[in-house]
Enzyme design. Structure first.
Site, short mmCIF file in Angstrom:
data_model
loop_
_atom_site.label_atom_id
_atom_site.label_comp_id
_atom_site.label_asym_id
_atom_site.label_seq_id
_atom_site.Cartn_x
_atom_site.Cartn_y
_atom_site.Cartn_z
N HIS A 55 83.44 29.12 -36.96
CA HIS A 55 83.65 29.80 -35.68
C HIS A 55 84.02 28.79 -34.61
O HIS A 55 83.94 27.58 -34.82
CB HIS A 55 82.41 30.61 -35.30
N HIS A 88 80.77 37.63 -30.09
CA HIS A 88 81.21 36.42 -30.78
C HIS A 88 81.53 36.77 -32.23
O HIS A 88 80.88 37.63 -32.82
CB HIS A 88 80.13 35.34 -30.72
N CYS A 117 86.77 32.07 -30.09
CA CYS A 117 86.38 32.71 -31.36
C CYS A 117 87.37 33.77 -31.82
O CYS A 117 87.80 33.76 -32.98
CB CYS A 117 84.97 33.27 -31.26
#
Length: 171
Positions: A141, A129, A77
């Site tokens: 993502h 994240h 990510c």
């Protein structure tokens, strides 16, 4: 193959992205009651933010790799965010999701624009994240599950309950 030349290839998608941005005020965002009044004063999209969003869309289906920093070997990510911001906007955002979050300007979820970053608590750890907001309550993502870069909705599914904050790096 994955350099800045991909951005012009996706400019034909710009009108559709702008429509998605205009429609994004039509759905609730995390932390916002479904019956709350909609804001009508959403800032206009930033051209560099649009480039970031379009570039991120071009990476959908790219393989995932923990610690990955380029599409050829796979992306995680924060590696995806660093790569996209460098290639599409010439901005150096490095480090973990938490480190990247500290460098941005806070943005209310109701005022998200394409190219803003959205952060989640996915491992019982704050800011663990990160994804790139593309409009219409969607973000791109690189999750470890399913092993590929993908687009998901902010207000549905597993990530909806884990949304923490958003940051902007433009304007």
């Amino acid at each position: 193959m994955y350099g800045t030349s991909i951005v012009p290839m996706f400019h034909h998608a710009l009108p559709a992205l702008l429509v998605c941005l205009a429609l994004s005020a039509c759905g609730p965002l995390p932390g916002r009651p479904p019956d709350a009044p909609f804001r009508t004063e959403v800032p206009p999209p930033n051209p560099r933010g649009l480039d970031v969003a379009i570039f991120a869309l071009g990476l959908v289906e790219t393989g995932y790799r923990f610690g990955g920093k380029n599409p050829e070997s796979g992306l995680d990510c924060s590696g995806m965010v660093s790569y996209v911001f460098d290639q599409a906007a010439g901005l150096k955002l490095t480090g973990s999701a938490a480190e990247i979050a500290r460098k941005g300007r806070p943005v209310e979820a109701s005022r998200l624009r394409p190219g803003d970053l959205v952060f989640f608590n996915t491992r019982n750890q704050s800011l663990s994240h990160v994804g790139i907001y593309i409009g219409d309550n969607r973000f791109v993502h690189a999750p470890s599950t399913n092993g590929k870069v993908r687009a998901d909705r902010l207000n549905q599914g597993w990530f909806a309950s884990r949304f923490e904050t958003a940051r902007s790096y433009f304007d």
